[in-house]
Motif scaffolding. Sequence first.
Motif, PDB file in Angstrom:
ATOM      1  N   ARG A  71       5.321  13.681   1.971  1.00  0.00           N
ATOM      2  CA  ARG A  71       5.956  12.369   2.128  1.00  0.00           C
ATOM      3  C   ARG A  71       5.050  11.274   1.578  1.00  0.00           C
ATOM      4  O   ARG A  71       3.836  11.312   1.744  1.00  0.00           O
ATOM      5  CB  ARG A  71       6.224  12.137   3.617  1.00  0.00           C
ATOM      6  CG  ARG A  71       7.030  10.903   3.936  1.00  0.00           C
ATOM      7  CD  ARG A  71       7.479  10.982   5.393  1.00  0.00           C
ATOM      8  NE  ARG A  71       6.344  10.983   6.303  1.00  0.00           N
ATOM      9  CZ  ARG A  71       5.925   9.909   6.977  1.00  0.00           C
ATOM     10  NH1 ARG A  71       6.551   8.765   6.837  1.00  0.00           N
ATOM     11  NH2 ARG A  71       4.887   9.992   7.783  1.00  0.00           N
ATOM     12  N   VAL A  72       5.648  10.270   0.929  1.00  0.00           N
ATOM     13  CA  VAL A  72       4.929   9.076   0.482  1.00  0.00           C
ATOM     14  C   VAL A  72       5.414   7.891   1.303  1.00  0.00           C
ATOM     15  O   VAL A  72       6.622   7.646   1.382  1.00  0.00           O
ATOM     16  CB  VAL A  72       5.149   8.805  -1.020  1.00  0.00           C
ATOM     17  CG1 VAL A  72       4.533   7.470  -1.417  1.00  0.00           C
ATOM     18  CG2 VAL A  72       4.553   9.930  -1.856  1.00  0.00           C
ATOM     19  N   VAL A  73       4.482   7.191   1.926  1.00  0.00           N
ATOM     20  CA  VAL A  73       4.823   5.983   2.679  1.00  0.00           C
ATOM     21  C   VAL A  73       4.386   4.770   1.868  1.00  0.00           C
ATOM     22  O   VAL A  73       3.326   4.774   1.234  1.00  0.00           O
ATOM     23  CB  VAL A  73       4.185   5.977   4.084  1.00  0.00           C
ATOM     24  CG1 VAL A  73       4.690   7.138   4.908  1.00  0.00           C
ATOM     25  CG2 VAL A  73       2.664   6.013   4.003  1.00  0.00           C
ATOM     26  N   ILE A  74       5.213   3.726   1.874  1.00  0.00           N
ATOM     27  CA  ILE A  74       4.942   2.499   1.124  1.00  0.00           C
ATOM     28  C   ILE A  74       5.260   1.315   2.024  1.00  0.00           C
ATOM     29  O   ILE A  74       6.323   1.277   2.658  1.00  0.00           O
ATOM     30  CB  ILE A  74       5.785   2.404  -0.156  1.00  0.00           C
ATOM     31  CG1 ILE A  74       5.478   3.558  -1.101  1.00  0.00           C
ATOM     32  CG2 ILE A  74       5.517   1.070  -0.877  1.00  0.00           C
ATOM     33  CD1 ILE A  74       6.339   3.563  -2.356  1.00  0.00           C
ATOM     34  N   LEU A  98       5.819   8.376  -6.979  1.00  0.00           N
ATOM     35  CA  LEU A  98       4.431   8.567  -6.578  1.00  0.00           C
ATOM     36  C   LEU A  98       4.211   9.936  -5.943  1.00  0.00           C
ATOM     37  O   LEU A  98       3.084  10.450  -5.951  1.00  0.00           O
ATOM     38  CB  LEU A  98       4.012   7.462  -5.610  1.00  0.00           C
ATOM     39  CG  LEU A  98       3.974   6.047  -6.209  1.00  0.00           C
ATOM     40  CD1 LEU A  98       3.598   5.023  -5.155  1.00  0.00           C
ATOM     41  CD2 LEU A  98       2.995   5.982  -7.375  1.00  0.00           C
ATOM     42  N   GLY A  99       5.267  10.530  -5.406  1.00  0.00           N
ATOM     43  CA  GLY A  99       5.116  11.851  -4.818  1.00  0.00           C
ATOM     44  C   GLY A  99       4.644  12.890  -5.809  1.00  0.00           C
ATOM     45  O   GLY A  99       3.995  13.878  -5.434  1.00  0.00           O
ATOM     46  N   SER A 100       4.945  12.682  -7.086  1.00  0.00           N
ATOM     47  CA  SER A 100       4.531  13.637  -8.117  1.00  0.00           C
ATOM     48  C   SER A 100       3.181  13.282  -8.735  1.00  0.00           C
ATOM     49  O   SER A 100       2.667  14.040  -9.562  1.00  0.00           O
ATOM     50  CB  SER A 100       5.585  13.681  -9.230  1.00  0.00           C
ATOM     51  OG  SER A 100       5.678  12.417  -9.888  1.00  0.00           O
ATOM     52  N   MET A 101       2.592  12.142  -8.324  1.00  0.00           N
ATOM     53  CA  MET A 101       1.358  11.681  -8.965  1.00  0.00           C
ATOM     54  C   MET A 101       0.183  11.536  -8.007  1.00  0.00           C
ATOM     55  O   MET A 101      -0.961  11.432  -8.452  1.00  0.00           O
ATOM     56  CB  MET A 101       1.603  10.316  -9.643  1.00  0.00           C
ATOM     57  CG  MET A 101       2.602  10.348 -10.760  1.00  0.00           C
ATOM     58  SD  MET A 101       2.790   8.738 -11.541  1.00  0.00           S
ATOM     59  CE  MET A 101       4.009   9.132 -12.782  1.00  0.00           C
ATOM     60  N   MET A 102       0.454  11.509  -6.714  1.00  0.00           N
ATOM     61  CA  MET A 102      -0.607  11.274  -5.746  1.00  0.00           C
ATOM     62  C   MET A 102      -0.957  12.556  -5.000  1.00  0.00           C
ATOM     63  O   MET A 102      -0.077  13.336  -4.640  1.00  0.00           O
ATOM     64  CB  MET A 102      -0.182  10.191  -4.735  1.00  0.00           C
ATOM     65  CG  MET A 102       0.045   8.832  -5.346  1.00  0.00           C
ATOM     66  SD  MET A 102       0.615   7.625  -4.115  1.00  0.00           S
ATOM     67  CE  MET A 102      -0.829   7.537  -3.039  1.00  0.00           C
ATOM     68  N   LYS A 103      -2.241  12.758  -4.764  1.00  0.00           N
ATOM     69  CA  LYS A 103      -2.694  13.889  -3.978  1.00  0.00           C
ATOM     70  C   LYS A 103      -2.616  13.543  -2.490  1.00  0.00           C
ATOM     71  O   LYS A 103      -2.584  12.370  -2.114  1.00  0.00           O
ATOM     72  CB  LYS A 103      -4.126  14.256  -4.361  1.00  0.00           C
ATOM     73  CG  LYS A 103      -4.254  14.742  -5.800  1.00  0.00           C
ATOM     74  CD  LYS A 103      -5.682  15.108  -6.132  1.00  0.00           C
ATOM     75  CE  LYS A 103      -5.791  15.605  -7.582  1.00  0.00           C
ATOM     76  NZ  LYS A 103      -7.175  15.966  -7.939  1.00  0.00           N
ATOM     77  N   ASP A 104      -2.579  14.569  -1.662  1.00  0.00           N
ATOM     78  CA  ASP A 104      -2.454  14.365  -0.221  1.00  0.00           C
ATOM     79  C   ASP A 104      -3.593  13.490   0.303  1.00  0.00           C
ATOM     80  O   ASP A 104      -4.763  13.669  -0.069  1.00  0.00           O
ATOM     81  CB  ASP A 104      -2.467  15.717   0.490  1.00  0.00           C
ATOM     82  CG  ASP A 104      -2.049  15.600   1.949  1.00  0.00           C
ATOM     83  OD1 ASP A 104      -1.276  14.678   2.278  1.00  0.00           O
ATOM     84  OD2 ASP A 104      -2.496  16.433   2.762  1.00  0.00           O
ATOM     85  N   ARG A 105      -3.213  12.515   1.154  1.00  0.00           N
ATOM     86  CA  ARG A 105      -4.141  11.584   1.817  1.00  0.00           C
ATOM     87  C   ARG A 105      -4.807  10.611   0.855  1.00  0.00           C
ATOM     88  O   ARG A 105      -5.777   9.943   1.223  1.00  0.00           O
ATOM     89  CB  ARG A 105      -5.215  12.344   2.620  1.00  0.00           C
ATOM     90  CG  ARG A 105      -4.651  13.121   3.791  1.00  0.00           C
ATOM     91  CD  ARG A 105      -4.053  12.188   4.812  1.00  0.00           C
ATOM     92  NE  ARG A 105      -3.369  12.904   5.897  1.00  0.00           N
ATOM     93  CZ  ARG A 105      -2.750  12.308   6.917  1.00  0.00           C
ATOM     94  NH1 ARG A 105      -2.716  10.987   6.974  1.00  0.00           N
ATOM     95  NH2 ARG A 105      -2.152  13.014   7.849  1.00  0.00           N
ATOM     96  N   ARG A 150       0.839  -1.189   0.000  1.00  0.00           N
ATOM     97  CA  ARG A 150       0.000   0.000   0.000  1.00  0.00           C
ATOM     98  C   ARG A 150       0.877   1.243   0.000  1.00  0.00           C
ATOM     99  O   ARG A 150       1.985   1.233   0.552  1.00  0.00           O
ATOM    100  CB  ARG A 150      -0.911   0.013   1.228  1.00  0.00           C
ATOM    101  CG  ARG A 150      -1.876  -1.159   1.313  1.00  0.00           C
ATOM    102  CD  ARG A 150      -2.908  -1.109   0.210  1.00  0.00           C
ATOM    103  NE  ARG A 150      -3.758   0.078   0.346  1.00  0.00           N
ATOM    104  CZ  ARG A 150      -4.522   0.560  -0.620  1.00  0.00           C
ATOM    105  NH1 ARG A 150      -4.544  -0.025  -1.814  1.00  0.00           N
ATOM    106  NH2 ARG A 150      -5.272   1.631  -0.410  1.00  0.00           N
ATOM    107  N   ALA A 151       0.401   2.301  -0.625  1.00  0.00           N
ATOM    108  CA  ALA A 151       1.116   3.571  -0.653  1.00  0.00           C
ATOM    109  C   ALA A 151       0.150   4.699  -0.299  1.00  0.00           C
ATOM    110  O   ALA A 151      -1.036   4.648  -0.650  1.00  0.00           O
ATOM    111  CB  ALA A 151       1.731   3.822  -2.027  1.00  0.00           C
ATOM    112  N   GLU A 152       0.655   5.708   0.397  1.00  0.00           N
ATOM    113  CA  GLU A 152      -0.169   6.868   0.750  1.00  0.00           C
ATOM    114  C   GLU A 152       0.706   8.107   0.782  1.00  0.00           C
ATOM    115  O   GLU A 152       1.838   8.070   1.289  1.00  0.00           O
ATOM    116  CB  GLU A 152      -0.842   6.676   2.107  1.00  0.00           C
ATOM    117  CG  GLU A 152      -1.750   7.841   2.501  1.00  0.00           C
ATOM    118  CD  GLU A 152      -2.456   7.631   3.826  1.00  0.00           C
ATOM    119  OE1 GLU A 152      -3.336   8.443   4.168  1.00  0.00           O
ATOM    120  OE2 GLU A 152      -2.128   6.642   4.515  1.00  0.00           O
TER     121      GLU A 152
END
Length: 400
Positions: free
Chosen positions: A116-119, A153-160, A109-111
Amino acid sequence: MPVSEGTIVRIAARGEGVTGDGRHAPLAAPGDVLMADGTVQAGPHHAVPPCRHFPRCGGCQLQHVDDAAYADYLTGRIVGALAGQGLAVPEMRPPHLSPPRTRRRASLRAERIGRRVVIGFNEAQSHRIVDMQECHILRPELFALVAPLRALLGSMMKDRRQATVTMTLADQGVDLALEGVVVEGLAAQEALTDFAATHRLARLAIDEGYGSEARWEPEPITIRLDSVPVGLPPGAFLQATEDGEVALRTAALEAVGDAETVADLFAGLGTFALPLSARARVLAVEGARDPALALRVAVQRGQRPVAVEHRDLFRRPLSTDELNRFEAIVIDPPRAGAKEQAPALATAAARTIAYVSCNPATFARDAKILIEGGWRIDWIQPIGQFRWSTHIELAARLTR
């Protein structure tokens, strides 16, 4: 202290230790002692967990026990499932344990949380993600992608927002699938391509909510089964470790013996059908369309004596008459087991059944149906390819 009072005598299904008088203690191993204040005094089978994330990370539940206790746990779960169905315990072979760092497929899972992106895997019984800094179960080729993925993923995912990261090690490299990300604009597209090229991915697929779409696949991706390259469809089932696959295959081939005609039910990509075809004519039956097609193409190219049938065995199980054409039957159902197929198996004329299972409870349920039809279990081979987890697999031979 007497065993009946506070000594841990076994590990329960979810991984907690159990004393002789029935009390449960988290993170306790057989031989530990549960003290009056609730603390655990380590015994001879208590091991030092190798990973800093244990026990928070849900990827492992049993890093605190040694291999001997872990092997006993695997056997005990199978024996308990048989007892629950009122079945006698056959010969139980020593469990086969896959070594650490051999898992060749995983779903993480990634968030994104702020910048910050956690995986990683989720915490046990939680949706919180343990940010993976080390892993003692994944193949190094898979773990090596975790840190670079944080940047991508930091450049592709929105916060939360959360995403699913699925990795499988194929013949050509890592097959990476991202679900829940949105690729917007030329820069994002180029970032994906650069990432795939830099890390020499075999395939990079994106699911933005409308199904998986391959964005990078320089050559057709395959997985070799008995030296035969089989196309690997996105999301197709593959044994978790190559080591575990070999152990299951070895047991199944031993169970089948010298049979010249074999039915392989829930055949998947051909884990058993292809090695069996070196010495027998095989009918491979698979309910999922893409794996069935991939196997059909592979056997045609490899000139293997395998007929592939795309058929849902839950809705349309093989009849007794259809099964009677075969000297031996291999069955490897999903966790739900093969309740719909078992009655016809029980009356089939085959002389051997090799039953491969990833769920001792449904195996025991189906075995009871077979035994009531005149079969007996000769032996069971427990296999722990999901290292340090409560997930158990087995292979068994049944004969009349």
